[in-house]
Design a protein around this motif. Structure first.
Motif, PDB file in Angstrom:
ATOM      1  N   GLN A 190       5.678   3.449   9.366  1.00  0.00           N
ATOM      2  CA  GLN A 190       7.151   4.202   8.376  1.00  0.00           C
ATOM      3  C   GLN A 190       8.275   3.651   8.457  1.00  0.00           C
ATOM      4  N   TYR A 191       8.994   4.623   7.762  1.00  0.00           N
ATOM      5  CA  TYR A 191      10.793   4.216   8.769  1.00  0.00           C
ATOM      6  C   TYR A 191      11.697   5.717   8.028  1.00  0.00           C
ATOM      7  N   ASP A 192      12.178   6.176   8.984  1.00  0.00           N
ATOM      8  CA  ASP A 192      12.793   7.897   8.305  1.00  0.00           C
ATOM      9  C   ASP A 192      13.545   8.021   7.572  1.00  0.00           C
ATOM     10  N   SER A 193      13.434   6.646   7.013  1.00  0.00           N
ATOM     11  CA  SER A 193      14.643   7.252   5.408  1.00  0.00           C
ATOM     12  C   SER A 193      13.892   6.668   4.128  1.00  0.00           C
ATOM     13  N   SER A 194      12.225   7.037   4.285  1.00  0.00           N
ATOM     14  CA  SER A 194      11.365   6.188   3.877  1.00  0.00           C
ATOM     15  C   SER A 194      11.195   7.750   3.424  1.00  0.00           C
ATOM     16  N   PRO A 195      11.626   8.115   1.804  1.00  0.00           N
ATOM     17  CA  PRO A 195      10.345   9.555   0.939  1.00  0.00           C
ATOM     18  C   PRO A 195       8.929   9.341   0.936  1.00  0.00           C
ATOM     19  N   PHE A 196       8.617   7.889   0.457  1.00  0.00           N
ATOM     20  CA  PHE A 196       7.127   8.446   0.835  1.00  0.00           C
ATOM     21  C   PHE A 196       6.708   9.240   1.789  1.00  0.00           C
ATOM     22  N   SER A 197       7.524   8.668   2.665  1.00  0.00           N
ATOM     23  CA  SER A 197       6.435   9.001   4.177  1.00  0.00           C
ATOM     24  C   SER A 197       7.341  10.486   5.427  1.00  0.00           C
TER      25      SER A 197
ATOM     26  N   PRO B 211      10.098  -9.724   6.149  1.00  0.00           N
ATOM     27  CA  PRO B 211       9.245  -9.414   6.752  1.00  0.00           C
ATOM     28  C   PRO B 211       8.866  -8.831   7.111  1.00  0.00           C
ATOM     29  N   LYS B 212       7.439  -7.956   6.945  1.00  0.00           N
ATOM     30  CA  LYS B 212       6.486  -7.657   8.238  1.00  0.00           C
ATOM     31  C   LYS B 212       5.695  -7.981   8.526  1.00  0.00           C
ATOM     32  N   PRO B 213       5.903  -8.506   9.402  1.00  0.00           N
ATOM     33  CA  PRO B 213       4.902  -9.868  10.015  1.00  0.00           C
ATOM     34  C   PRO B 213       3.670  -8.644  11.386  1.00  0.00           C
TER      35      PRO B 213
ATOM     36  N   TYR C 284      -0.461  -5.303   1.150  1.00  0.00           N
ATOM     37  CA  TYR C 284       0.183  -4.348   0.830  1.00  0.00           C
ATOM     38  C   TYR C 284       1.575  -4.255   1.870  1.00  0.00           C
ATOM     39  N   ARG C 285       2.672  -3.963   1.466  1.00  0.00           N
ATOM     40  CA  ARG C 285       3.699  -4.209   2.395  1.00  0.00           C
ATOM     41  C   ARG C 285       4.489  -2.825   1.908  1.00  0.00           C
ATOM     42  N   LYS C 286       4.224  -2.302   1.125  1.00  0.00           N
ATOM     43  CA  LYS C 286       5.025  -0.850   1.220  1.00  0.00           C
ATOM     44  C   LYS C 286       4.797   0.561   2.174  1.00  0.00           C
ATOM     45  N   ILE C 287       4.951   1.102   2.187  1.00  0.00           N
ATOM     46  CA  ILE C 287       5.822   2.125   3.571  1.00  0.00           C
ATOM     47  C   ILE C 287       4.973   3.627   2.628  1.00  0.00           C
ATOM     48  N   PRO C 288       4.246   4.553   2.773  1.00  0.00           N
ATOM     49  CA  PRO C 288       3.723   4.992   4.194  1.00  0.00           C
ATOM     50  C   PRO C 288       2.471   3.820   4.375  1.00  0.00           C
TER      51      PRO C 288
ATOM     52  N   CYS D  31      -3.672   2.441   2.393  1.00  0.00           N
ATOM     53  CA  CYS D  31      -1.973   2.349   1.851  1.00  0.00           C
ATOM     54  C   CYS D  31      -1.967   3.581   0.689  1.00  0.00           C
ATOM     55  N   ASP D  32      -0.648   3.787   0.561  1.00  0.00           N
ATOM     56  CA  ASP D  32       0.169   4.578  -0.280  1.00  0.00           C
ATOM     57  C   ASP D  32      -0.299   6.501  -0.164  1.00  0.00           C
ATOM     58  N   SER D  33       1.021   6.858   0.299  1.00  0.00           N
ATOM     59  CA  SER D  33       1.304   8.561   0.552  1.00  0.00           C
ATOM     60  C   SER D  33      -0.321   9.442  -0.588  1.00  0.00           C
ATOM     61  N   VAL D  34      -0.745   9.167  -2.089  1.00  0.00           N
ATOM     62  CA  VAL D  34      -1.515   9.225  -1.990  1.00  0.00           C
ATOM     63  C   VAL D  34      -2.775   9.720  -1.572  1.00  0.00           C
TER      64      VAL D  34
ATOM     65  N   ASP E  34       1.449  -1.088 -10.410  1.00  0.00           N
ATOM     66  CA  ASP E  34       3.383  -0.489 -10.580  1.00  0.00           C
ATOM     67  C   ASP E  34       4.280  -1.338 -10.014  1.00  0.00           C
ATOM     68  N   TYR E  35       4.695  -1.494  -8.195  1.00  0.00           N
ATOM     69  CA  TYR E  35       5.512  -2.405  -7.833  1.00  0.00           C
ATOM     70  C   TYR E  35       4.818  -2.367  -6.605  1.00  0.00           C
ATOM     71  N   GLY E  36       5.151  -3.815  -5.986  1.00  0.00           N
ATOM     72  CA  GLY E  36       4.485  -4.518  -4.853  1.00  0.00           C
ATOM     73  C   GLY E  36       3.240  -4.410  -5.126  1.00  0.00           C
TER      74      GLY E  36
HETATM   75  N1  GSH Z   1       2.953   5.139  -4.546  1.00  0.00           N
HETATM   76  C1  GSH Z   1       2.849   4.519  -2.886  1.00  0.00           C
HETATM   77  C2  GSH Z   1       4.624   3.981  -3.176  1.00  0.00           C
HETATM   78  C3  GSH Z   1       5.426   4.026  -1.286  1.00  0.00           C
HETATM   79  C4  GSH Z   1       6.465   3.646  -1.590  1.00  0.00           C
HETATM   80  O1  GSH Z   1       7.834   2.986  -2.707  1.00  0.00           O
HETATM   81  N2  GSH Z   1       7.601   2.908  -0.408  1.00  0.00           N
HETATM   82  C5  GSH Z   1       8.438   2.391  -0.686  1.00  0.00           C
HETATM   83  C6  GSH Z   1       9.120   3.074   0.582  1.00  0.00           C
HETATM   84  S1  GSH Z   1       9.383   5.202   0.679  1.00  0.00           S
HETATM   85  C7  GSH Z   1       8.286   1.200   0.056  1.00  0.00           C
HETATM   86  O2  GSH Z   1       7.649   0.257   0.218  1.00  0.00           O
HETATM   87  N3  GSH Z   1       9.885  -0.002  -0.545  1.00  0.00           N
HETATM   88  C8  GSH Z   1       9.966  -1.142  -0.148  1.00  0.00           C
HETATM   89  C9  GSH Z   1       9.969  -1.445   1.336  1.00  0.00           C
HETATM   90  O3  GSH Z   1       9.525  -0.588   2.373  1.00  0.00           O
HETATM   91  O4  GSH Z   1       9.583  -2.148   1.836  1.00  0.00           O
HETATM   92  C10 GSH Z   1       3.281   5.137  -2.060  1.00  0.00           C
HETATM   93  O5  GSH Z   1       3.121   5.970  -2.752  1.00  0.00           O
HETATM   94  O6  GSH Z   1       3.479   5.638  -0.876  1.00  0.00           O
END
Ligand code: GSH
Length: 311
Positions: A8-15, A39-41, A50-54, A64-67, A266-268
């Protein structure tokens, strides 16, 4: 030592959604901070692309994915429930509201104002993530409309609280609270004047303060090296789909045992490839072999992910 590692990172809303759910359950967990841009090595070897957080990691199983993370937390640690009034189906379905149109309204309100202060590296990264230009002028033009959308989403939350209940489902907090909360937290933290769009709504500020007071459970910090080591030392779950999860669609069930690729729609949309070892109506599970980490199982939610036989 805890076995729940949250990348995670602290500013991430899904986190923040997941952190509030960890708080509701009073769980001990470790925060593994990841970079905000690629990059996120030390993340991608775990997820296979998969690169998204959390991302939640428990040994060699990676969610993967908050859901799906929330669903897994409920399966592993059922009490106290994230569905205090027995609303598991409807509260889960409401993620489509909070994670899409409510979230998009919060994003638009924030970036219409802070877009210009963001560095080039972040903008380029997010353009790659979304596949679309980071259109600050467009976001500014859309602000008056998006402000009304954010307020209208918040007003639905206030309406649910109108009978004086403490939380959205009644006297106990649940996923519905975490989901509605993280969007207002995101807007209010990154563009504080946006609070004027919702904090006057009856009952909303008191509810917001009650959700903040839940906290995040027992958090410690863990290094990325520790997380990779935990994956190296563990074996993936033999039965990756929890008992009781609704059966997969026939097309998915037919692919179990085969090489497949899965990607968010959707994205990522970076694909993950591996062998499909589990499928339900709520998740897909891929097994991958990583040269350094060994066998890893990657779980993704079924909603919002595409599954294809590997080329
Ligand atoms: N559907 C995903 C969406 C996650 C998402 O969009 N996370 C943002 C951060 S809150 C992200 O990964 N942004 C790009 C990144 O951090 O590389 C979920 O629910 O986890």
């Amino acid at each position: 030592m805890t076995d729940l590692l949250l990348h995670q990172y602290d500013s991430s809303p899904f986190s923040e959604k997941v952190r509030v759910c960890l708080g509701i359950k009073g769980l001990a967990w470790a925060a593994v901070d990841q970079p905000v841009v690629m990059p996120k090595p030390e993340l991608v070897p775990l997820t296979g692309g998969y690169r998204k957080i959390p991302v939640l990691q428990v040994g060699a199983d990676v969610y993967c994915d908050s859901v799906l993370i929330v669903r897994e937390l409920e399966a592993r640690h059922p009490a106290p429930s994230l569905f205090p009034s027995g609303s598991g189906g409807i509260a889960s379905a409401l993620s489509e509201w909070t994670d899409r149109s409510f979230f998009q309204a919060a994003v638009a309100v924030i970036f219409a104002h802070v877009g210009e202060t963001i560095g080039e590296e972040f903008i380029k990264d997010r353009e790659k993530l979304s596949g679309a230009p980071f259109d600050i002028a467009g976001m500014k033009a859309a602000f008056p409309h998006m402000a009304t959308q954010l307020r209208s989403h918040a007003a639905n939350v206030a309406q649910q609280l109108a009978d004086g209940r403490a939380f959205l489902e009644g006297e106990k907090p649940g996923l519905a609270d975490a989901n509605a909360f993280y969007n207002l937290w995101f807007a209010g933290s990154f563009y504080p004047p946006s609070k004027a769009l919702f904090e006057d709504l009856p009952g909303l500020s008191d509810w917001y303060a009650r959700v903040v007071a839940i906290g995040h459970g027992q958090r410690r910090e863990a290094s990325r090296a520790e997380a990779l080591d935990a994956a190296r030392k563990a074996e993936p779950l033999a039965a990756p789909v929890p008992a009781g999860e609704a059966a997969a669609a026939p097309g998915d069930a037919a692919l179990v045992g085969q090489k497949v690729a899965i990607a968010a729609t959707d994205y990522g949309r970076d694909p993950i490839t591996g062998t499909l070892v589990g499928a339900s109506a709520h998740r897909l599970v891929l097994r991958r072999e990583d040269a350094d980490l060994g066998a890893i199982q990657v779980h993704v939610p079924r909603l919002g992910f595409a599954l294809m036989p590997a080329a």
